[in-house]
Design a protein around this motif. Sequence first.
Motif, short mmCIF file in Angstrom:
data_model
loop_
_atom_site.label_atom_id
_atom_site.label_comp_id
_atom_site.label_asym_id
_atom_site.label_seq_id
_atom_site.Cartn_x
_atom_site.Cartn_y
_atom_site.Cartn_z
N TYR A 62 -13.12 -14.12 -6.86
CA TYR A 62 -12.20 -13.38 -5.91
C TYR A 62 -12.02 -12.53 -4.31
N GLY A 117 -9.21 -10.11 -2.50
CA GLY A 117 -8.11 -9.38 -2.01
C GLY A 117 -7.69 -9.13 -0.63
N GLU A 152 -5.06 -6.68 1.88
CA GLU A 152 -3.09 -6.12 2.32
C GLU A 152 -2.79 -6.71 2.43
N LEU A 177 -6.08 -11.70 -4.52
CA LEU A 177 -5.41 -10.62 -4.48
C LEU A 177 -4.20 -9.91 -3.57
N ALA A 211 -2.42 -7.61 -2.50
CA ALA A 211 -3.44 -5.96 -2.92
C ALA A 211 -2.17 -4.54 -2.37
N HIS A 236 -2.87 -0.62 -2.37
CA HIS A 236 -3.72 -1.10 -1.88
C HIS A 236 -2.91 -0.52 -0.52
N ILE A 244 -12.13 0.67 6.25
CA ILE A 244 -10.76 -0.02 6.06
C ILE A 244 -9.58 1.20 6.47
N TYR A 255 -7.57 4.45 -3.23
CA TYR A 255 -8.43 3.16 -2.56
C TYR A 255 -9.16 2.23 -3.17
N GLN A 276 -10.33 -0.45 -5.64
CA GLN A 276 -10.88 -1.74 -5.77
C GLN A 276 -11.75 -1.72 -6.41
N ASP A 332 -10.30 -3.29 -9.84
CA ASP A 332 -9.99 -4.58 -10.03
C ASP A 332 -11.18 -5.97 -9.81
N GLN A 340 -15.83 -4.70 3.27
CA GLN A 340 -16.14 -3.96 2.61
C GLN A 340 -16.57 -3.82 1.61
#
Length: 318
Positions: free
Chosen positions: A36, A38, A40, A69, A71, A74, A141, A155, A159, A162, A177
Amino acid sequence: NEKFDLVKRNSVEIIGEDELKEMLSDETNKREKIAYIGFEPSGKIHMGHYLQIRKMMDLHKAGFKVVILLADFHAYLNQKGTLEEIRELGEYNRSVFEAMGLEADYVYGSEYQLGAQYTEDVYKLALKTTLKRARRSMEVIAREDDNPKVAEVVYPLMQVNDIKYLKVAVAVGGMEQRKIHVLARELLPNMDFETPICLHNPVLSGLDGVGKMSSSKGNLIAADDEDSDINKKIKEAYCPMKEVSGNPILEIAHYYLDYPAELKRPEKYGGNIVFNTYEELEKAYVEGLHPMDLKNMVAEAMIKIVTPIREKMKEMNI
Ligand code: IYR
């Protein structure tokens, strides 16, 4: 292993390489093959996103189920707008990813992030994580804020969670990340979940050479730019002579040219040259290959990549 090479190609690092190799050679699916990433939701999808989408396509080819995702919570926690605005962008992002040819399952964070068990797990993670660590994980981020909000430390906990809720084996993201992912690798084994494998992609520099390629800064090549926009943007882009570090054009050449790559030039400017690898091209650039020559190659490659995406987007009325 062919699949492993495909998955690793053009990534910066894989944390848990051995586990990944094992998964790829295990036909029994002891661990479900779910990957996966994610996002924003964002107003412009650009070539930085495409690098990540292409990696998800590699994972799909290697036998993974791919989950994207969207998000929304987020983005909301990161001050990107109202939930309504963000969801609309989410729909747009999903369509662009489809136009890029990605086969995936799409899920909004808000579909499961209000669940009782999910929430209880966020509280558990909150007890196990120091404020300092949570803030550090958000360094690149979090949106700039003179008065940082509690949302900023909620946040990363979400994550991490998730990964558990989407039953992820391989978590993908840009290098920014990594601190959240490392936190996930530490915390999830104590949350009844297996340590995730983490794959990190390079983050492209902006065309202006100031910071990273970003929708909010406009220093990007968009998924639907016209050929003339691409030519103009690349022509004007920051591309310091002989310099490698922070050179956005060389970075694009690294990740988006197909090697062997050919530079086509009239005889009077030195004639054609073939670069068998990126390393050969970089060496030539450091030794004085003209930025204009590099830019011509990069513009041609970008147009070749963007044209079918742009056409597909028009066809889909995006
Ligand atoms: N932090 C990402 C967005 C994001 C990614 C994943 I993977 C999540 O589980 C949740 C959010 C960003 O910076 O865009």
